[in-house]
Design a protein around this motif. Structure first.
Motif, PDB file in Angstrom:
ATOM      1  N   THR A  63       0.791  -1.229   0.000  1.00  0.00           N
ATOM      2  CA  THR A  63       0.000   0.000   0.000  1.00  0.00           C
ATOM      3  C   THR A  63       0.823   1.278   0.000  1.00  0.00           C
ATOM      4  O   THR A  63       0.309   2.329  -0.348  1.00  0.00           O
ATOM      5  CB  THR A  63      -0.944   0.028   1.221  1.00  0.00           C
ATOM      6  OG1 THR A  63      -0.146  -0.044   2.418  1.00  0.00           O
ATOM      7  CG2 THR A  63      -1.910  -1.138   1.186  1.00  0.00           C
ATOM      8  N   GLY A  64       2.068   1.223   0.409  1.00  0.00           N
ATOM      9  CA  GLY A  64       2.877   2.438   0.483  1.00  0.00           C
ATOM     10  C   GLY A  64       3.517   2.791  -0.839  1.00  0.00           C
ATOM     11  O   GLY A  64       3.864   1.910  -1.636  1.00  0.00           O
ATOM     12  N   GLU A  65       3.673   4.071  -1.074  1.00  0.00           N
ATOM     13  CA  GLU A  65       4.311   4.530  -2.308  1.00  0.00           C
ATOM     14  C   GLU A  65       5.722   3.963  -2.392  1.00  0.00           C
ATOM     15  O   GLU A  65       6.527   4.119  -1.485  1.00  0.00           O
ATOM     16  CB  GLU A  65       4.361   6.057  -2.330  1.00  0.00           C
ATOM     17  CG  GLU A  65       4.905   6.611  -3.626  1.00  0.00           C
ATOM     18  CD  GLU A  65       4.904   8.130  -3.641  1.00  0.00           C
ATOM     19  OE1 GLU A  65       5.836   8.696  -4.217  1.00  0.00           O
ATOM     20  OE2 GLU A  65       3.976   8.732  -3.064  1.00  0.00           O
ATOM     21  N   GLY A  66       6.009   3.258  -3.467  1.00  0.00           N
ATOM     22  CA  GLY A  66       7.328   2.667  -3.673  1.00  0.00           C
ATOM     23  C   GLY A  66       7.452   1.254  -3.144  1.00  0.00           C
ATOM     24  O   GLY A  66       8.387   0.542  -3.499  1.00  0.00           O
ATOM     25  N   THR A  67       6.525   0.802  -2.287  1.00  0.00           N
ATOM     26  CA  THR A  67       6.658  -0.546  -1.728  1.00  0.00           C
ATOM     27  C   THR A  67       6.452  -1.629  -2.784  1.00  0.00           C
ATOM     28  O   THR A  67       6.974  -2.729  -2.637  1.00  0.00           O
ATOM     29  CB  THR A  67       5.681  -0.782  -0.557  1.00  0.00           C
ATOM     30  OG1 THR A  67       4.337  -0.594  -1.018  1.00  0.00           O
ATOM     31  CG2 THR A  67       5.970   0.152   0.598  1.00  0.00           C
ATOM     32  N   GLU A  68       5.718  -1.312  -3.845  1.00  0.00           N
ATOM     33  CA  GLU A  68       5.508  -2.309  -4.901  1.00  0.00           C
ATOM     34  C   GLU A  68       6.815  -2.624  -5.625  1.00  0.00           C
ATOM     35  O   GLU A  68       6.899  -3.610  -6.353  1.00  0.00           O
ATOM     36  CB  GLU A  68       4.433  -1.852  -5.896  1.00  0.00           C
ATOM     37  CG  GLU A  68       4.818  -0.663  -6.736  1.00  0.00           C
ATOM     38  CD  GLU A  68       4.627   0.698  -6.061  1.00  0.00           C
ATOM     39  OE1 GLU A  68       5.065   1.707  -6.637  1.00  0.00           O
ATOM     40  OE2 GLU A  68       4.064   0.763  -4.965  1.00  0.00           O
ATOM     41  N   ASN A  69       7.849  -1.817  -5.427  1.00  0.00           N
ATOM     42  CA  ASN A  69       9.149  -2.073  -6.052  1.00  0.00           C
ATOM     43  C   ASN A  69       9.953  -3.139  -5.314  1.00  0.00           C
ATOM     44  O   ASN A  69      10.939  -3.634  -5.838  1.00  0.00           O
ATOM     45  CB  ASN A  69       9.962  -0.785  -6.147  1.00  0.00           C
ATOM     46  CG  ASN A  69       9.308   0.225  -7.066  1.00  0.00           C
ATOM     47  OD1 ASN A  69       8.665  -0.139  -8.048  1.00  0.00           O
ATOM     48  ND2 ASN A  69       9.429   1.488  -6.731  1.00  0.00           N
ATOM     49  N   ILE A 110       6.636   5.429   5.649  1.00  0.00           N
ATOM     50  CA  ILE A 110       6.513   6.213   4.419  1.00  0.00           C
ATOM     51  C   ILE A 110       5.536   7.329   4.736  1.00  0.00           C
ATOM     52  O   ILE A 110       4.364   7.074   5.023  1.00  0.00           O
ATOM     53  CB  ILE A 110       6.012   5.358   3.243  1.00  0.00           C
ATOM     54  CG1 ILE A 110       6.999   4.215   2.956  1.00  0.00           C
ATOM     55  CG2 ILE A 110       5.795   6.215   2.011  1.00  0.00           C
ATOM     56  CD1 ILE A 110       6.528   3.231   1.919  1.00  0.00           C
ATOM     57  N   HIS A 115       4.483   0.781   7.543  1.00  0.00           N
ATOM     58  CA  HIS A 115       4.116  -0.383   6.749  1.00  0.00           C
ATOM     59  C   HIS A 115       4.893  -1.581   7.284  1.00  0.00           C
ATOM     60  O   HIS A 115       6.123  -1.556   7.323  1.00  0.00           O
ATOM     61  CB  HIS A 115       4.445  -0.161   5.270  1.00  0.00           C
ATOM     62  CG  HIS A 115       3.678   0.979   4.686  1.00  0.00           C
ATOM     63  ND1 HIS A 115       2.485   0.809   4.041  1.00  0.00           N
ATOM     64  CD2 HIS A 115       3.935   2.319   4.686  1.00  0.00           C
ATOM     65  CE1 HIS A 115       2.024   1.986   3.662  1.00  0.00           C
ATOM     66  NE2 HIS A 115       2.883   2.913   4.038  1.00  0.00           N
ATOM     67  N   ASP A 128       1.106  -5.077   5.025  1.00  0.00           N
ATOM     68  CA  ASP A 128       1.639  -5.155   3.665  1.00  0.00           C
ATOM     69  C   ASP A 128       2.286  -6.536   3.554  1.00  0.00           C
ATOM     70  O   ASP A 128       2.699  -7.123   4.542  1.00  0.00           O
ATOM     71  CB  ASP A 128       2.675  -4.064   3.433  1.00  0.00           C
ATOM     72  CG  ASP A 128       2.039  -2.713   3.164  1.00  0.00           C
ATOM     73  OD1 ASP A 128       2.547  -1.997   2.309  1.00  0.00           O
ATOM     74  OD2 ASP A 128       1.024  -2.378   3.808  1.00  0.00           O
TER      75      ASP A 128
END
Length: 174
Positions: A63-69, A110, A115, A128
């Motif tokens: 859910t956090g910006e950049g965590t999908e990386n 973040i 997270h 997450d």
């Protein structure tokens, strides 16, 4: 008109093959030096460990910006949960890998939100990471993980220091 399409089709096919080969090689590079005994992969909503010895449907939640990386994680037991008898109460922390031999903590901030990355059983999202909502399958995963000793040391980078954490497994999103 057909003569123009044929070279384009060959070119598109060449690009696709090049992409697949480079993706496979980069994944192989990411995983080539992993020394943790348990190796798991998440692909197409399935968490699979050690070549399919255990496979569970898993829902990815970043859910956090950049965590999908984050693609690679070390797996640890949550402290003092190794002997919890009810598998639905057992959770596994995930430490995101940031460099070859360096990981981040399982909880990162973040903005104003924290997270926490984990593999867990639940009917609802709350961390997450990867949620398994099939208790029978999750019980098999917990039993599988319990076969391994958490004795491999990974380096975890905190804000200004590095600490050693014992882990037993590795999870990669492919």
């Amino acid at each position: 008109m057909l003569k123009m399409k044929v070279p384009f089709i060959f070119f598109a096919f060449f690009l696709l093959v090049t992409f697949v080969i480079s993706t496979s090689e980069s994944k192989k590079d990411r995983l080539s030096n992993i020394k943790l005994p348990v190796k798991c992969f998440v692909s197409k909503n399935t968490l699979s460990c050690d070549g399919g010895k255990v496979e569970c449907p898993a829902i990815k939640n970043f859910t956090g910006e950049g965590t999908e990386n984050f693609k690679d994680f070390a797996i640890t037991f949550v402290p003092n949960q190794e002997d919890v008898t009810l598998p639905e109460l057992v959770k596994f922390y995930l430490y995101p890998r940031v460099e070859n031999e360096l990981y981040r903590n399982y909880t990162i901030q973040i903005g104003f939100k924290f997270h926490r990355f984990s593999v867990y059983y639940s009917q609802e999202m709350f961390d997450d990471g990867f949620r398994v909502n099939n208790l029978t399958c999750y019980s098999k995963l917990v039993d599988f993980y319990r076969q391994y000793v958490q004795d491999q040391v990974i380096r975890v980078k905190e804000e200004s220091s590095t600490e050693n954490v014992k882990a037993f497994g590795f999870l990669s999103v492919v």
